[in-house]
Design an enzyme around this catalytic site. Structure first.
Site, PDB file in Angstrom:
ATOM      1  N   MET A 169       0.619  -1.337   0.029  1.00  0.00           N
ATOM      2  CA  MET A 169       0.020  -0.831  -0.184  1.00  0.00           C
ATOM      3  C   MET A 169       0.903   1.092  -0.280  1.00  0.00           C
ATOM      4  SD  MET A 169      -2.883  -1.574  -0.736  1.00  0.00           S
ATOM      5  CE  MET A 169      -3.460  -0.030  -0.237  1.00  0.00           C
ATOM      6  N   ASP A 194      -1.491  18.488 -11.201  1.00  0.00           N
ATOM      7  CA  ASP A 194      -1.505  19.255 -10.525  1.00  0.00           C
ATOM      8  C   ASP A 194      -0.028  20.609 -11.144  1.00  0.00           C
ATOM      9  OD1 ASP A 194      -2.695  21.239  -7.830  1.00  0.00           O
ATOM     10  OD2 ASP A 194      -0.285  20.887  -7.513  1.00  0.00           O
TER      11      ASP A 194
END
Lengths: 164, 164, 164, 164, 164, 164
Positions: free
Chosen positions: A113, A128
């Protein structure tokens, strides 16, 4: 077929209890891509040749996200990663950036993860920084490439083993 | 072609200065998918009919990730979202889960990154909860579907406008 | 002489209540330096010419620290900064790096602490990246250079106004 | 001369991989000062005789900052400190407060950054609590005094060993 | 009877959308108590007369917890509190500490959760600091005393209005 | 009687130094209740039969709060919990919800604060989700039920041992 480990017998979500698991050396590598217009990739590369800033910012964002993984993913255990590496590469043939993240630690639970989160947040950071010129970018192919350590041992994604 | 807004004239990464921007109502919707084995999706659905826990956990993780966006994405501005919604749907025909996240606020900067982060972290959370039975899941199609508000006005992804 | 605003009449530390303050445009600039061996500065500069990584990492760390200011400084108010800028410069004559941080927002309270925190954390990050070759580096001269906005109006550090 | 450990062969910033390092007992002490007007120091001391609040708040801020170090300094490893101590002292002769922070743990990497961060944030907190009466305060002399543990062994700042 | 606002028509938990709510001045006060052995309370009071440290630490922990409320309570909106005050009082007659927390802001949503979280974390901090001498302490009576602002207007707990 | 461990000889609050403590298996269970109107409890139960969302959200909030404990409680040590479990039960006879939280790890310090924090935040989350229909709910009975591991060994709350 086996059950979802995070759902207990009463059907409730819960953290897996790793108290009794042994501490072993663990490592995981994950991948992500972000596909964009050729001009957008060129802007990153041009910047990259001079200052490398888009890639530098994305790499750092990925490193910091790996450290925050147990805060982001509700049922993840807190971990003390001993290594987080991100590798970013401009893939001009496919108009995309390839991101690979590798995490390591000696612990009681795997680091898949953390690697997946690092790769994902690096890709989001590229989005972004380039969104003013290209809102249509798409992040994809976020997957685990390889993991080792722990009871389940070594695992490798099929397409990776085929490709190599 | 226009420049990357987060790279200043000296080639350095920096936050865009939004001090002079006006406060307008802003909204953004983003999408993500996670593709898995049919048996894995069935496990989620079976759990879902009874307790809905995988989707419930993923939805919450997405909501909380949207609130942490400026901490995760280095050059994002801190924002006070007034609404965060996540919608998850099992797409059996394509062996995947569809995730849509919508964020809103009245502010000086857009909320695309918050919506994209929410969708991504919801997908990562599903990966986390199902990885014991299916390590080969892949997260993809993370993209902006639509945004409104601010100087750049309304924007919609091509495939969305075509499909609808 | 006036009292410490964070100590109430019972001698207890507390946040200043800014509920009644008007929202004005606020800005603050702070400075920090980190002094090192000439060889250490040269290593940064050499890296800087090629990739700029030490400065790039320090700048980002400063930006992110400004956003975390109310979490770090117990009695600071949470704020939504609209601009955070860091400027780093190698000062070879004095074997040091000069760091300047400027923060802006329209709000009810000043942004001095955000600017000071950004400059401090950027300096600490340079220490971290260079400590393997130079443990004797010293961070200093952390001070407010200038602030504007709010009831107390414009303020400038003496040595700054003299020097300019 | 040796290389910057956080810059890899491609010139990219990265965390040092400490996976193979052995776990040893580690300790580091750092210092910071904050210089102010004599009246400001007197206000702190007067408060301090009664309630000690400025020092109490600064000490706590330092302890909490040490715990957040890997979140603030991008390439720091997450650690589980076993001890964080801050010592603050009013130095009337020099119109300043002296801050010393000591951190300890048994781990694979040193705790210099944690001690330096604790001392810096304690100083910033004093600035915050006194800034209404004295904007010209300056934080300085932030440096490592001593460290022990790990492969590089014991290290002591020169002026410290001379002074003692 | 009205419905739970955080559960939508499909039975899913979600944040309440406050986008259309007007910005009003809001305030909330909450209470908590922690009951302990008389000797434990005496230790706090004795320390309190000299340095006030247990109360000082608890007050600060409460202030910082109020700022983290939207990170702790999954469906809370991020807010920018303009005032957080905690009041702690030793209630010797009942062998307990009384904690009151008041939060304020001008915003689109109430601050009850911030006040309740501040009071709760202050109580937990007292437990932490005294648990070595008294593991049987109990925290209770955590409740909203009063709130004002917003569409629902002024509200006061019954026992409070009766008592006053 | 023994002293408060978090107050040192100078009367200053500080973290207990656990560097020399041995690593042992530790476990703690804490309890909290939230009392409400019968109709409110019924709304939760009705929702619970179908989707369980209030309890699901509260359970997750508790798990995540346990992970944040050292950030919330100023003098708590950072820990790597290996298990966090929350159990919620509707107690219709007493118009309340019972919450039990159990935390485990192998470490140098106990996990009471983590269990207490998890139970408290789960209760606060229930308050948040039901406050639109019932502002008068009260959280109470937050206490340690049992702990084991470490030098102080096994401990159990009196009423628990009596009741069982």
């Amino acid at each position: 077929m086996s059950q979802l480990t995070h759902i207990n017998k009463s059907g409730q979500a819960e953290m897996v209890d790793v108290t009794e698991k042994s501490v072993t050396q663990r490592e995981a590598t994950a991948e992500a891509t972000i596909t964009m217009l050729p001009e957008t990739l060129q802007l990153i590369i041009d910047g990259g040749h001079k200052k490398g800033d888009v890639f530098a910012v994305a790499r750092l964002a990925g490193v910091q996200a790996a450290k925050k993984c147990s805060d982001l993913i509700p049922l993840c255990h807190p971990l003390m990663l001993t290594s987080i590496k991100l590798d970013l590469e401009a893939d001009k043939a496919n108009n995309r950036v390839l991101i690979r993240a590798t995490c390591k630690l000696a612990g009681q639970t795997g680091v898949e993860m953390e690697a997946l989160t690092a790769a994902s947040v690096a890709a989001l950071t590229i989005y972004d920084m380039c969104k003013a010129v290209d809102k249509g970018m798409a992040i994809g192919d976020i997957r685990l490439l390889e993991k080792s350590g722990g009871k389940s041992g070594h695992w490798q994604a099929q397409s990776v083993s085929e490709a190599e």
